[in-house]
Design an enzyme around this catalytic site. Structure first.
Site, PDB file in Angstrom:
ATOM      1  N   ARG A 154      34.639  16.184  48.558  1.00  0.00           N
ATOM      2  CA  ARG A 154      33.992  16.577  49.827  1.00  0.00           C
ATOM      3  C   ARG A 154      32.502  16.254  49.812  1.00  0.00           C
ATOM      4  O   ARG A 154      31.956  15.785  50.788  1.00  0.00           O
ATOM      5  CB  ARG A 154      34.281  18.049  50.113  1.00  0.00           C
ATOM      6  N   ASP A 183      40.565  13.580  47.484  1.00  0.00           N
ATOM      7  CA  ASP A 183      40.950  14.454  48.601  1.00  0.00           C
ATOM      8  C   ASP A 183      40.665  13.648  49.852  1.00  0.00           C
ATOM      9  O   ASP A 183      40.221  12.495  49.769  1.00  0.00           O
ATOM     10  CB  ASP A 183      40.141  15.771  48.565  1.00  0.00           C
ATOM     11  N   HIS A 244      46.325  15.849  51.535  1.00  0.00           N
ATOM     12  CA  HIS A 244      44.908  15.627  51.194  1.00  0.00           C
ATOM     13  C   HIS A 244      44.674  14.179  50.746  1.00  0.00           C
ATOM     14  O   HIS A 244      43.917  13.922  49.806  1.00  0.00           O
ATOM     15  CB  HIS A 244      44.468  16.601  50.096  1.00  0.00           C
ATOM     16  N   ASP A 300      49.132  21.056  47.407  1.00  0.00           N
ATOM     17  CA  ASP A 300      48.768  22.148  48.323  1.00  0.00           C
ATOM     18  C   ASP A 300      48.731  21.697  49.786  1.00  0.00           C
ATOM     19  O   ASP A 300      48.464  20.531  50.077  1.00  0.00           O
ATOM     20  CB  ASP A 300      47.395  22.736  47.941  1.00  0.00           C
ATOM     21  N   GLU A 301      49.007  22.650  50.643  1.00  0.00           N
ATOM     22  CA  GLU A 301      48.753  22.547  52.086  1.00  0.00           C
ATOM     23  C   GLU A 301      49.350  21.301  52.736  1.00  0.00           C
ATOM     24  O   GLU A 301      48.780  20.760  53.694  1.00  0.00           O
ATOM     25  CB  GLU A 301      47.232  22.586  52.335  1.00  0.00           C
ATOM     26  N   TYR A 397      36.771  31.776  44.177  1.00  0.00           N
ATOM     27  CA  TYR A 397      36.320  30.535  44.831  1.00  0.00           C
ATOM     28  C   TYR A 397      34.810  30.650  45.053  1.00  0.00           C
ATOM     29  O   TYR A 397      34.331  31.538  45.757  1.00  0.00           O
ATOM     30  CB  TYR A 397      37.042  30.332  46.161  1.00  0.00           C
ATOM     31  N   ASP A 399      32.866  28.828  46.700  1.00  0.00           N
ATOM     32  CA  ASP A 399      32.325  28.443  48.014  1.00  0.00           C
ATOM     33  C   ASP A 399      32.250  29.661  48.934  1.00  0.00           C
ATOM     34  O   ASP A 399      31.687  29.577  50.030  1.00  0.00           O
ATOM     35  CB  ASP A 399      33.134  27.312  48.666  1.00  0.00           C
ATOM     36  N   TRP A 450      34.644  24.528  45.499  1.00  0.00           N
ATOM     37  CA  TRP A 450      34.961  23.591  46.586  1.00  0.00           C
ATOM     38  C   TRP A 450      33.655  23.267  47.306  1.00  0.00           C
ATOM     39  O   TRP A 450      32.755  24.115  47.390  1.00  0.00           O
ATOM     40  CB  TRP A 450      35.972  24.221  47.555  1.00  0.00           C
ATOM     41  N   THR A 451      33.580  22.062  47.865  1.00  0.00           N
ATOM     42  CA  THR A 451      32.244  21.653  48.318  1.00  0.00           C
ATOM     43  C   THR A 451      32.129  21.333  49.820  1.00  0.00           C
ATOM     44  O   THR A 451      31.251  20.593  50.218  1.00  0.00           O
ATOM     45  CB  THR A 451      31.742  20.457  47.482  1.00  0.00           C
TER      46      THR A 451
HETATM   47  C1  ACM Z   1      43.259  24.943  47.759  1.00  0.00           C
HETATM   48  O1  ACM Z   1      42.270  25.680  47.862  1.00  0.00           O
HETATM   49  N1  ACM Z   1      43.667  24.233  48.791  1.00  0.00           N
HETATM   50  C2  ACM Z   1      43.986  24.840  46.515  1.00  0.00           C
END
Ligand code: ACM
Length: 523
Positions: A154, A183, A244, A300-301, A397, A399, A450-451
């Site tokens: 990111r 990502d 992602h 993920d997601e 996390y 962030d 996470w950025t």
């Molecule tokens: C994540 O925070 N999507 C693993």
């Protein structure tokens, strides 16, 4: 009660001019003894074995950064590094501080290195001309996995910042650096067989799609892996799939499985055989760069952007041929194919907690539990026998903001955030909806940076420090030896050291005097 008692003892020690060991993470066994050791003008260090001797230059360099004189000696040093066959855990060390000097004993180089990190902190807190209380310390970690994740897709932070982070991880005895290298916003690792991944896929970041390509060459990756290894840190690469994936499929659109309105071109295409070849080729190169036994494949997601799978004829064919009933079954099919590839490459898969229902073999899969609002994922992971790393968004996390007045980071519903105190107390069962984590399946814990809201080294540091110190103590120190008041008192010296090292940090004890480093403005 225990906390009050410890606070009282600390107070008593401070009246007597005696301080508890100024070490973070706090050692698991230490006995204070009579007397003190004066720091000499020149610190000499000796080692019985070549392996331990190779640790001395790094340690001397750290002391020199404090403007202390230090050198290796062939005679008995003021600090002696001694190999001790009694140590069972490679990370275990013993320290004896007597009026004559310091003896570091360990069975392996890891333990000796950790002993030296503790010695360094003792010397740093005493200062030139100061003294250290005599003591015997026997120490080994609560968890084998003490991790930190950095997302450089990111926003790309670069080699210098990563090395600084690794230095501070090592000082805190953190031992796993999970590197989120791919990502949607940008692909950050050179893959020789597919050069467009970087010449096209590395362009842009979370806030600016036009930023010129930023990525690590394979030579730079090797340099970081080596730098980390010298500090006993294993680097685990993450190549996120099947979601992602925007940056990768921007470079190679033939492998795109499409996306959604909000997340266009989000996925790889699980219906094309070529996708598996493409990704396996990538992982082959990744395997040669990272000696770690793990490869993280995200997972993920996927539902954020797999809607177009419903309309791709090759996926319809795949579903028919394999008897897959819905898109979740397609996702699981994909994960199993990639898991097989990784096993063939001789590596173990790590995936985010979505993978617990994919039917991957427990013998070759580690799960990272990240969704604290989905404790059933943790429960399932335990019941299926997966090894697990705990890294729930709250409180791990980085962030998320660390103070209610902060504006740029994330907050959860109802404004919940991730203050240092909560990081410190992790993993108490209040964080896991009462699920016991007292099982050997729990490999350890990890903080994740996470950025989306972190775009510069200063901003990264502000979000990471001081929570990294609390994370380290949560990962290393057994509950019985943890004490938040005592930690707060040790943080005085640690924050002084941050300052000396040029680290920008949140002074959580003086929030009014510690302005928030602003995050990125979204375009
Ligand atoms: C994540 O925070 N999507 C693993």
């Amino acid at each position: 009660m225990t906390r009050h008692f410890t606070a009282l003892v600390l107070l008593l020690f401070s009246f007597l001019g005696v301080h508890s060991q100024e070490i973070i993470p706090y050692p698991n066994h230490y006995e204070q003894q009579e007397g003190k050791l004066i720091i000499p003008k020149v610190i000499t260090v000796s080692a019985e074995s070549g392996e331990f001797s190779s640790l001395i230059p790094g340690f001397v360099g750290m002391l020199e950064n404090l403007s202390l004189k230090a050198k290796e000696t062939g005679k008995k040093g003021w600090i002696q590094l001694v190999r001790n066959a009694l140590c069972h855990n490679p990370e275990e060390y013993r320290l004896t501080v007597s009026p004559a000097g310091i003896v570091v004993e360990a069975g392996c180089a890891n333990g000796c290195f950790y002993g030296l990190q503790s010695v360094f902190q003792l010397i740093n807190s005493a200062g030139t001309g100061g003294s250290i209380p005599c003591a015997v310390i026997r120490d080994n970690p609560r968890y084998g996995w003490r991790g930190l994740m950095l997302d450089e897709s990111r926003h790309f932070l670069g080699m210098k910042e990563v090395k600084k982070l690794l230095d501070f991880m090592a000082l805190h005895k953190l031992n796993k650096f999970h590197w989120h290298l791919t990502d949607s916003p940008g692909w950050r690792i050179e893959i020789k067989r597919y050069p467009l991944l970087t010449s096209v896929g590395a362009i842009g970041n979370f806030t600016d799609p036009d930023t010129p390509a930023q990525y690590y060459t394979q030579a730079e990756i090797t340099e970081i892996v080596q730098y980390a290894a010298e500090r006993f840190i294993e680097v685990i690469p993450e190549i996120d799939m099947p979601g992602h994936a925007t940056s990768a499929v921007k470079a190679y659109p033939e492998f795109s499985g499409g996306g959604s309105e909000r997340y266009p071109n989000f996925t790889f295409n699980p219906g094309k055989e070529g996708t598996y070849t493409f990704l396996t080729d990538i992982l082959k190169e990744v395997t040669t760069l990272f000696p770690s036994k793990y490869i993280h494949i995200g997972g993920d997601e996927v539902h954020f952007g797999n809607q177009q799978w419903n309309h791709l004829p090759e996926i319809e064919e795949l579903m028919k041929a394999e008897g897959l009933e819905n898109l979740v079954a397609v996702e699981h099919y994909f994960l199993n194919r990639m898991s097989d590839s990784i096993r063939t490459l001789g590596k173990t898969v790590i995936g985010w907690d979505e993978v617990v229902t994919a039917g991957l073999p427990a013998s070759n899969t580690v799960v990272m539990w990240w969704r604290q609002e989905r404790p059933e994922q943790l429960e399932k992971a335990i019941s299926k026998g997966y090894e697990i790393v705990l890294c729930p968004r709250l409180p791990l996390y980085l962030d998320f903001v660390q103070h209610p007045s902060h504006k740029y980071g994330r907050k959860w519903s109802k404004g919940e955030y991730a203050p240092i105190e909560k990081v410190y107390h992790f993993p108490d069962t209040s964080y896991t909806s009462g699920i016991s984590v007292a099982t050997p399946l729990i490999k350890g814990i990890q903080g994740n940076a996470w950025t989306e809201v972190i775009h510069t080294p200063e901003r990264l540091q502000f979000m990471v420090y001081p929570r990294l110190s609390a994370l380290a103590e949560a990962a290393w120190t057994q509950d019985r030896s943890k004490n938040y008041e005592n930690f707060n008192s040790r943080m005085e010296k640690m924050m002084e050291f941050y300052k000396k090292s040029g680290i920008v940090f949140f002074d959580y004890k003086n929030p009014d005097l510690s302005p928030e480093v602003a995050g990125p403005e979204r375009r």
